[in-house]
Design a protein around this motif. Structure first.
Motif, PDB file in Angstrom:
ATOM      1  N   ALA A  80      -2.147  -0.007  12.936  1.00  0.00           N
ATOM      2  CA  ALA A  80      -3.285   0.797  12.495  1.00  0.00           C
ATOM      3  C   ALA A  80      -4.073   1.351  13.675  1.00  0.00           C
ATOM      4  O   ALA A  80      -4.740   2.384  13.551  1.00  0.00           O
ATOM      5  CB  ALA A  80      -4.202  -0.036  11.597  1.00  0.00           C
ATOM      6  N   ASP A 101      -1.394   6.497   7.996  1.00  0.00           N
ATOM      7  CA  ASP A 101      -2.300   6.313   6.859  1.00  0.00           C
ATOM      8  C   ASP A 101      -1.994   5.000   6.137  1.00  0.00           C
ATOM      9  O   ASP A 101      -2.897   4.222   5.799  1.00  0.00           O
ATOM     10  CB  ASP A 101      -2.157   7.511   5.915  1.00  0.00           C
ATOM     11  N   ALA A 102      -0.700   4.744   5.905  1.00  0.00           N
ATOM     12  CA  ALA A 102      -0.302   3.517   5.205  1.00  0.00           C
ATOM     13  C   ALA A 102      -0.677   2.263   6.003  1.00  0.00           C
ATOM     14  O   ALA A 102      -1.178   1.283   5.437  1.00  0.00           O
ATOM     15  CB  ALA A 102       1.204   3.536   4.935  1.00  0.00           C
ATOM     16  N   VAL A 152       0.854  -1.192   0.000  1.00  0.00           N
ATOM     17  CA  VAL A 152       0.000   0.000   0.000  1.00  0.00           C
ATOM     18  C   VAL A 152       0.886   1.236   0.000  1.00  0.00           C
ATOM     19  O   VAL A 152       2.050   1.178   0.404  1.00  0.00           O
ATOM     20  CB  VAL A 152      -0.946   0.048   1.230  1.00  0.00           C
ATOM     21  N   ARG A 153       0.326   2.341  -0.452  1.00  0.00           N
ATOM     22  CA  ARG A 153       1.065   3.605  -0.501  1.00  0.00           C
ATOM     23  C   ARG A 153       0.259   4.693   0.184  1.00  0.00           C
ATOM     24  O   ARG A 153      -0.967   4.708   0.110  1.00  0.00           O
ATOM     25  CB  ARG A 153       1.335   4.010  -1.953  1.00  0.00           C
ATOM     26  N   ALA A 154       0.956   5.596   0.830  1.00  0.00           N
ATOM     27  CA  ALA A 154       0.347   6.798   1.386  1.00  0.00           C
ATOM     28  C   ALA A 154       1.228   7.970   0.973  1.00  0.00           C
ATOM     29  O   ALA A 154       2.452   7.831   0.882  1.00  0.00           O
ATOM     30  CB  ALA A 154       0.237   6.711   2.902  1.00  0.00           C
ATOM     31  N   GLY A 205      -6.822  -2.351   6.301  1.00  0.00           N
ATOM     32  CA  GLY A 205      -8.076  -2.406   5.546  1.00  0.00           C
ATOM     33  C   GLY A 205      -8.007  -3.363   4.379  1.00  0.00           C
ATOM     34  O   GLY A 205      -9.043  -3.869   3.917  1.00  0.00           O
ATOM     35  N   ALA A 206      -6.778  -3.643   3.906  1.00  0.00           N
ATOM     36  CA  ALA A 206      -6.612  -4.599   2.813  1.00  0.00           C
ATOM     37  C   ALA A 206      -6.536  -6.038   3.312  1.00  0.00           C
ATOM     38  O   ALA A 206      -6.238  -6.964   2.551  1.00  0.00           O
ATOM     39  CB  ALA A 206      -5.328  -4.259   2.042  1.00  0.00           C
ATOM     40  N   LYS A 211      -3.085   1.944   8.183  1.00  0.00           N
ATOM     41  CA  LYS A 211      -4.547   1.788   8.151  1.00  0.00           C
ATOM     42  C   LYS A 211      -4.998   1.212   6.812  1.00  0.00           C
ATOM     43  O   LYS A 211      -5.904   0.366   6.759  1.00  0.00           O
ATOM     44  CB  LYS A 211      -5.220   3.131   8.422  1.00  0.00           C
ATOM     45  N   ARG A 212      -4.365   1.648   5.733  1.00  0.00           N
ATOM     46  CA  ARG A 212      -4.695   1.093   4.403  1.00  0.00           C
ATOM     47  C   ARG A 212      -4.337  -0.387   4.332  1.00  0.00           C
ATOM     48  O   ARG A 212      -5.061  -1.183   3.755  1.00  0.00           O
ATOM     49  CB  ARG A 212      -3.967   1.870   3.319  1.00  0.00           C
TER      50      ARG A 212
END
Length: 480
Positions: free
Chosen positions: A453, A468-469, A391-393, A475-476, A471-472
């Motif tokens: 997260a 943010d990253a 994931v990226r933020a 969520g994945a 948490k993403r």
């Protein structure tokens, strides 16, 4: 009858690794001596991390103050910005002196005996030392070898220290060549490109592989190049090797195609920095007397506990740490290894998790990473049968970055969605070198992306980019 020794521990090399080992050894009650043939502090303090960061700090200020668009957006107007090359060089030299004096004084304060001379291994518990006063033999219950490394100069490159030079020479900033070629686009090449471009030099960056920044994660390298190379109008040559580099006025560089081996271009520049990595400084250490075979290009073979190995077997009481082991050629790796060896000597065996050691390039903005790149992680996943996601933020959505007017960059987290394990984290952006530590600590402790997260990050700060990253990633499916 028990054998008696001059010391409990003798360390060969007073760089960051040797110094860290000595401090911890004293804390553990060991009678300790350290042998150094050159300046106290080794490469990091004298010719590496410390002076280069001082140059980057000064040149970074020049770049910042000359960026009228950036300052104007915040309502700031600055007149003509000038600098004094010698004063910047003196700043770096002053920082080195302070660091070296601090290191030397800390050893003296703790009662570590410092022996100035060249040490050779006479036995696993005996050293023969050539000093200004003559030959001297010392014995120790344990010996740690920490000889460090030197810049690698490829065949065909002739170094004169003035027009063709390595990072050892570059940190003194004796000149600002109008046009300089930098051979190598690793962290050393990138950092000096940052310094020279900020101070007005034209730069040609030469890389033997097909893409710049080949050791970095591809996504990070792509974004970083836009800011650190393309936006600064730095010329690049990829897929070519410097077949020959001849000092003079001008410096002549023959560029050879990496595949065909044919000369495809001849560059004439004012100066050339050879930034093609480093090799261990293990010559003339007497290791051959014990029958130890060095690994190319001179690394000392060690086991997981950093005991020196001969024919697959650990040699009792002889250890090696730092760049000479070839694990990770970083000052903080050497320091961690030194502490781990002392712990093992004291009966508390400790190993190093190299996958959780962070690294950084102190460009503007910075690049940092810990763990594997995405291609490496996916290969491991394919080999071991697990899925890998990333994931990226982005800094452009971060309140602190927006306030600073520094929104270029991203953080990338590579993880296993089945259990949330972090495999790698890569950051390009403002203060990336500081931000990476949270990820490194998490990987060392085995903390999952789901746990992270739910950790609370200060608002508004740059560390919320990582928040943010994480948490993403959660969520994945990370850690569910």
């Amino acid at each position: 009858m028990a054998q008696t020794f001059d010391y409990d521990l003798v360390i060969v090399g007073a760089g960051v690794g040797g110094h860290g080992a000595a401090l911890h050894a004293v804390a553990c009650g060991l009678k300790t001596a350290i042998v150094e043939a050159a300046e106290m502090g080794g490469t990091c303090v004298n010719r590496g991390c410390i002076p280069s960061k001082a140059l980057l700090a000064a040149s970074g200020k020049v770049r910042e103050l000359r960026d009228a668009g950036h300052l104007g957006a915040m309502g700031i107007q600055v007149g003509g910005v000038a600098f004094d090359r010698q004063a910047i060089a003196d700043h770096a030299s002053s920082v080195v002196t302070k660091q070296r004096d601090g290191l030397t004084n800390s050893l003296k304060r703790l009662g570590v005996e410092v022996i100035h001379g060249w040490a050779r291994v006479a036995d696993s518990q005996k050293l023969s030392i050539t000093t200004a006063e003559g030959e001297k033999t010392v014995t120790a219950k344990d010996v740690i070898l920490a000889p460090g490394s030197v810049p690698f100069v490829p065949p065909g490159a002739e170094v004169d220290g003035k027009t063709v030079f390595t990072s050892d020479h570059a940190v003194s900033l004796e000149s600002l060549p109008p046009w300089i070629a930098i051979v190598g686009s690793g962290y050393i090449g990138l950092e000096f490109a940052d310094v020279y471009s900020a101070l007005g030099c034209e730069i040609t960056l030469i890389e033997g592989l097909d893409q710049l920044m080949p050791t970095f994660d591809p996504d990070i390298a792509k974004v970083a190049q836009r800011t650190l190379v393309q936006a600064r109008d730095i010329e690049t040559r990829t897929g070519v090797f410097a077949k020959s580099v001849t000092p003079g006025s001008p410096v002549t560089i023959e560029l050879m195609d990496a595949k065909t081996k044919e000369v495809v271009e001849v560059l004439e520049v004012d100066a050339c920095l050879i930034a093609t990595g480093r090799v261990p400084a293990t010559k003339d250490m007497g290791l051959e007397t014990l029958g130890i075979e060095l690994q190319r290009p001179g690394f000392i073979p060690v086991d997981d506990h950093l005991a020196v190995v001969k024919d697959g077997q650990a040699i009792p009481h002889l250890w090696a740490i730092g760049d000479a082991t070839g694990k990770m050629m970083l000052a903080h790796t050497a320091s961690a290894q030194g502490m781990a060896v002392v712990e093992t000597i004291c009966g508390r065996p400790r190993t190093i998790n190299y996958n959780a050691i962070p690294a950084a390039a102190f460009t503007h903005p910075e690049v940092s990473f810990v763990g594997m790149t995405e291609p490496a992680a996916k290969q491991k996943g394919a080999d071991e049968g697990f899925e890998v996601q990333s994931v990226r933020a982005y800094f452009k959505g971060n309140a602190k970055a927006i306030a600073e007017g520094e929104t270029e960059g991203l953080a990338k987290v590579i993880f296993r969605p089945d259990n949330g394990e972090i495999l790698g984290v890569h950051i390009f952006g403002l203060h990336a070198a500081d931000l990476i530590q949270e990820a490194a600590n998490a990987m060392a402790q085995g903390t999952t992306v789901r746990d992270l997260a739910f950790s609370v990050h200060t608002h508004p700060t740059l560390c919320e980019v990582l928040d943010d990253a994480f948490k993403r990633a959660a969520g994945a499916g990370g850690g569910h």
